[in-house]
Enzyme design. Structure first.
Site, PDB file in Angstrom:
ATOM      1  N   HIS A 189       1.653   4.572  -2.699  1.00 21.14           N
ATOM      2  CA  HIS A 189       1.737   6.034  -2.496  1.00 21.14           C
ATOM      3  C   HIS A 189       3.091   6.559  -2.984  1.00 21.14           C
ATOM      4  CE1 HIS A 189      -1.899   6.811  -0.241  1.00 21.14           C
ATOM      5  NE2 HIS A 189      -1.618   5.941   0.696  1.00 21.14           N
ATOM      6  N   HIS A 193       0.838  -1.212   0.000  1.00 19.82           N
ATOM      7  CA  HIS A 193       0.000   0.000   0.000  1.00 19.82           C
ATOM      8  C   HIS A 193       0.874   1.265   0.000  1.00 19.82           C
ATOM      9  CE1 HIS A 193      -3.650   2.361   1.205  1.00 19.82           C
ATOM     10  NE2 HIS A 193      -2.728   3.139   1.723  1.00 19.82           N
ATOM     11  N   GLU A 194       1.801   1.327   0.946  1.00 23.22           N
ATOM     12  CA  GLU A 194       2.629   2.544   1.057  1.00 23.22           C
ATOM     13  C   GLU A 194       3.536   2.704  -0.159  1.00 23.22           C
ATOM     14  OE1 GLU A 194       1.687   4.619   3.209  1.00 23.22           O
ATOM     15  OE2 GLU A 194       0.543   3.259   4.493  1.00 23.22           O
ATOM     16  N   GLU A 213      -5.011   7.613  -2.655  1.00 23.79           N
ATOM     17  CA  GLU A 213      -5.459   6.293  -2.188  1.00 23.79           C
ATOM     18  C   GLU A 213      -5.824   5.393  -3.364  1.00 23.79           C
ATOM     19  OE1 GLU A 213      -4.973   5.154   0.712  1.00 23.79           O
ATOM     20  OE2 GLU A 213      -4.453   7.052   1.637  1.00 23.79           O
TER      21      GLU A 213
END
Ligand code: ZN
Length: 499
Positions: A268, A264-265, A294
């Site tokens: 980003h 997830h990170e 997101e």
């Protein structure tokens, strides 16, 4: 002031603001990862002074005049957008005095420190007074910023330009009516897939070794432009396009927690890294909305990270790192297990299907706080009631309940809904992407670059040049359409559970 003078001042002041924001962000990363907790009082005071100085630069009379002057000219698409974003942010900053800005920054820092303390002790009462103060300040600040609209709308628009209660209500109504019945059907069959091996003991040191040597390598999360540390709550700090830092947290009884939070990170991080370099230091880089962000992080985490092809080259390495837990588990069993849907307490660990319900709960609470329909007394109890009502589960502790997320500790009200919005945007993007490239074939060969290149060229390189809807029309040919998301979840989970 003429156009030439205005441009000179505008650019100079922007560079100064960038310098302050770089120092503040670096200190924030340091504070959340390695800084000793006992130093927080002094550190917070100094940071609040820095925030005050940043305020002075952002509200310098010459800068205000420069922004006003430039907004009268047609400076071309990119500069027009940059200036209009600066104007919007300036108008909101100017509603407050320097003292008010410093007070708010201090309240946020104290909120974070005491949230962390409260979370460690699993005791909401430690955080409650700080949260109530932030709610009170945020309500007053919203009215000061715009009396014409509902206070919560002020913040919803901050995190996603153009979004408001009316639009989110419509979106969540669809989520509720389409997904809640499916969640119940799936929950009744959730024991059919064995995922117990994911919750055996996975020592943190071994996890760290796998994440750094295998996962991050596969993701091409390159040390030349990125760094990974450890914090209470995983996050990404994009200091610049070539200095992107993430954090993770190791849970020794749950291997998926760390795996998917890193993916997830890194999602980003790619966004921060892949916005066209000409936008570095401009608002087109700084003002990317949370929903857009997101959409990219949840894209990597779910639409890529939970498919079999993603794990073809990686899973044997995970098995090798944890032979006692995984040697008898096949790739197909592993994939089924990481996609199990079961109502659970922790949002960041939630499966794709129940995830939007975690967001719906937070959205309803925030909306209720700001319109006064929910009393701020006993918010922990309201939290627990909603988990029971929507997901049918009992919250066993404050740590696993109201204290699990960092967002309210620095008054990020209005952020949560962008997670669900971003997930839905990701599904729309995936639909388009799969028509243009063979995602599975690329991933199975370990060619992650081809996929991130696609995201870069079709979405990320634009930064905040366009708002979300304009960008979606450009990329997918239509504005935001949540049907892709609902259909994706319905198809995926009906197939997984033979419904
Ligand atoms: Zn995120």
């Amino acid at each position: 002031m003429n156009k030439k003078e205005a441009l000179k001042i505008y650019n100079e002041q922007n560079m100064k603001m960038n310098a302050y924001s770089l120092v503040l962000s670096t200190t924030f990363y340091d504070k959340s990862t390695v800084a000793p907790k006992k130093g927080s009082d002094y550190r917070n005071k100094m940071l609040s002074i820095m925030a005050g100085e940043a305020y002075s630069i952002a509200t310098d009379s010459k800068f205000i005049e420069a922004v006003q002057t430039l907004s009268k000219y047609d400076l071309g698409e990119e500069k027009n957008r940059d200036v209009s974003l600066a104007k919007k942010s300036l108008e909101s900053t100017l509603k407050f005095t320097k003292e008010e800005a410093m007070e708010f920054s201090m309240a946020c820092m104290e909120g974070e420190d005491n949230w962390e303390k409260a979370k460690h002790g699993s005791d909401y009462s430690i955080f409650e007074p700080y949260l109530l103060r932030l709610i009170d300040l945020s309500k007053k600040r919203a009215v000061k910023r715009n009396e014409q609209i509902q206070p919560y709308d002020v913040y919803l628009d901050d995190y996603e330009e153009g979004m408001n209660i009316e639009k989110y209500d419509e979106f969540f109504k669809l989520v509720k009516s389409e997904l809640l019945p499916l969640i119940q059907k799936v929950a009744a069959k959730s024991d059919e897939i064995d995922d117990s091996f994911l919750y055996k003991r996975y020592p943190a040191a071994k996890q760290e070794k796998f994440m750094k040597n295998c996962l991050n390598k596969f993701l091409r999360f390159d040390k030349g432009w990125s760094y990974m540390g450890v914090s209470e709550h995983p996050f990404t700090d994009g200091l610049s396009g070539n200095d992107v830092r993430i954090t993770t947290a190791y849970n020794e009884n749950n291997i998926t927690s760390c795996l998917f939070s890193i993916i997830h990170e890194v999602g980003h991080s790619y966004y921060e890294h892949q916005v066209a370099s000409k936008y570095e230091g401009t608002n087109i880089k700084h003002c990317i909305s949370s929903g857009m962000h997101e959409s990219q992080s949840r894209f990597l985490e779910n639409y890529l990270g939970r498919r079999e092809s993603f794990w073809v080259t990686l899973y044997p390495k995970l098995q090798k790192a944890f032979p006692a837990n995984l040697k008898d588990v096949t790739l197909q069993q592993f994939i089924k297990a990481v996609n199990v849907s079961k109502p659970s307490l922790i949002r960041t660990d939630a499966d794709e299907l129940t995830y939007p319900i975690h967001i719906l709960i937070r959205y309803e609470i925030e909306k209720g706080i700001f319109d006064g329909s929910i009393s701020t007394e006993n918010l922990d109890k309201i939290w627990n009631q909603k988990y029971k009502e929507y997901l049918g589960i009992d919250v066993d502790s404050d740590r696993n309940g109201i204290l699990q997320d960092i967002h309210w500790s620095d008054a990020s009200f209005g952020y949560f809904p962008t997670y669900a919005l971003g997930s839905a945007v990701g599904a729309q993007l995936l639909n388009k992407m799969e028509k243009e490239i063979d995602v599975d074939a690329l991933l199975a060969k370990g060619n992650f670059k081809a996929v991130t290149d696609y995201l870069k060229n079709n979405f990320q390189k634009y930064g905040a040049l366009y708002d979300l809807n304009t960008l979606l029309v450009k990329v997918t040919g239509e504005p935001f359409n949540p049907t892709y998301y609902i259909d994706y979840l319905k198809n995926k989970y009906s197939e997984l559970y033979n419904l």
